[in-house]
Write a protein that holds these residues in place. Sequence first.
Motif, short mmCIF file in Angstrom:
data_model
loop_
_atom_site.label_atom_id
_atom_site.label_comp_id
_atom_site.label_asym_id
_atom_site.label_seq_id
_atom_site.Cartn_x
_atom_site.Cartn_y
_atom_site.Cartn_z
N LEU A 28 -156.17 51.90 -59.61
CA LEU A 28 -155.17 52.89 -59.37
C LEU A 28 -153.86 52.27 -58.92
CD1 LEU A 28 -154.56 55.76 -57.76
CD2 LEU A 28 -155.34 54.93 -55.75
N VAL A 29 -153.00 52.63 -59.74
CA VAL A 29 -151.55 52.27 -59.32
C VAL A 29 -150.76 53.26 -58.60
CG1 VAL A 29 -149.19 51.35 -60.40
CG2 VAL A 29 -151.26 50.98 -61.77
N ASN A 30 -150.36 52.91 -57.36
CA ASN A 30 -149.91 53.60 -56.33
C ASN A 30 -148.37 53.53 -56.54
OD1 ASN A 30 -152.17 55.07 -55.27
ND2 ASN A 30 -152.30 53.42 -53.81
N VAL A 50 -156.50 48.26 -56.60
CA VAL A 50 -155.51 49.31 -56.20
C VAL A 50 -154.35 48.13 -56.16
CG1 VAL A 50 -154.31 50.58 -54.64
CG2 VAL A 50 -156.76 50.65 -54.81
N VAL A 51 -153.17 48.79 -57.00
CA VAL A 51 -151.65 48.08 -57.01
C VAL A 51 -150.90 49.09 -56.28
CG1 VAL A 51 -150.11 47.13 -58.63
CG2 VAL A 51 -152.38 46.71 -59.07
N ALA A 86 -156.89 45.43 -53.01
CA ALA A 86 -155.74 46.16 -53.32
C ALA A 86 -154.60 44.88 -53.24
CB ALA A 86 -155.32 47.09 -52.38
N VAL A 87 -153.43 44.84 -53.70
CA VAL A 87 -152.39 44.16 -53.59
C VAL A 87 -151.15 45.03 -53.64
CG1 VAL A 87 -153.33 42.10 -54.74
CG2 VAL A 87 -152.17 43.85 -56.08
N SER A 88 -150.09 44.48 -53.13
CA SER A 88 -148.67 45.25 -53.47
C SER A 88 -147.89 44.31 -54.01
CB SER A 88 -148.25 45.62 -51.91
OG SER A 88 -148.30 44.62 -51.19
N ARG A 128 -149.37 43.47 -65.15
CA ARG A 128 -150.12 42.05 -64.94
C ARG A 128 -151.03 42.23 -63.88
NH1 ARG A 128 -149.54 37.11 -62.43
NH2 ARG A 128 -148.43 38.14 -60.57
N LEU A 129 -150.89 42.76 -62.83
CA LEU A 129 -151.66 42.87 -61.73
C LEU A 129 -152.70 43.88 -61.97
CD1 LEU A 129 -149.19 42.88 -58.76
CD2 LEU A 129 -150.75 40.92 -59.56
#
Length: 282
Positions: free
Chosen positions: A93-95, A155-156, A203-205, A235-236
């Motif tokens: 999921l790209v937020n 999640v990104v 998740a990462v930001s 990339r993430l």
Amino acid sequence: MSASDLSSRTVLVTGATSGIGFETARQLAERGATVLVHGRTAEDAQAATDKLVATAGIDAGQLCGVAADFTRLEEVEAMARRVVAGHPHLDVLVNNAGIAAPERHTLTADGNEIALQVNFLAHYLLTCLLEPALTMGSPLLERSRELGDDPGGRVVNVSSSLHRTASIQWSDPQRARRYSRLAAYAQSQLALTVFAADPRVTAVSVHPGACETDLLSLYAMSGVSAAEGAAHVVRLCDPATEIVNGAYYDRDQRVEPAQAATEDRTVKRLSKLADQLTGHHT
């Protein structure tokens, strides 16, 4: 190193009708991923998928338009239900959806300051509701890490370096008493960055750099192309890129986020506040 094939991956990108979101959807689809292209309306989402087919030569079968106006939390809930029904396993999921806070203090129909809701609360709610499709819970995640394979759902959060200038106004998160558009925007980005450390999902930001998008005016400088910014997001999304829950990236470098984003107390406090403001009960 050549980019890895993503043909087995299903990714939902919010705010995918323009800017970094559109370029992220394009790059993921070009590498074979099935991409759920989110737009504010069904027409917006369809226009974006049509453009991806026409201009990037993407196979229409790889794309699925989904719609929700993030200023209306009931639409976020409805979209989450549709996504889980149609795609019970979601890899990423790209937020990404985001707006600049307006000049004047503006509340949504749900009673939330508009930038806080669109940039953070809607994504918080969406992530929580998609958790069944995304998760491999924490124990399984640890086991997967031991075995050296990718546990799937991640999640990104597309954040901003402006989160460093922010503070979350716990006693007045809607900023009714003292409003500044830059402070409201920065608060929404800090909240999104803190949320990446929530243990419920991996998740990462990422700050994709100042890009030539609708939000560039907030930075008051020239920017790189949206495609260049999107490459850091993509990339993430790649399972070949190892990530650590809660990590923050400035473009392609992992760096320390603002101190608040690493504090367990802040993560828990934000989760509690977001549950209250979205009406979601975990």
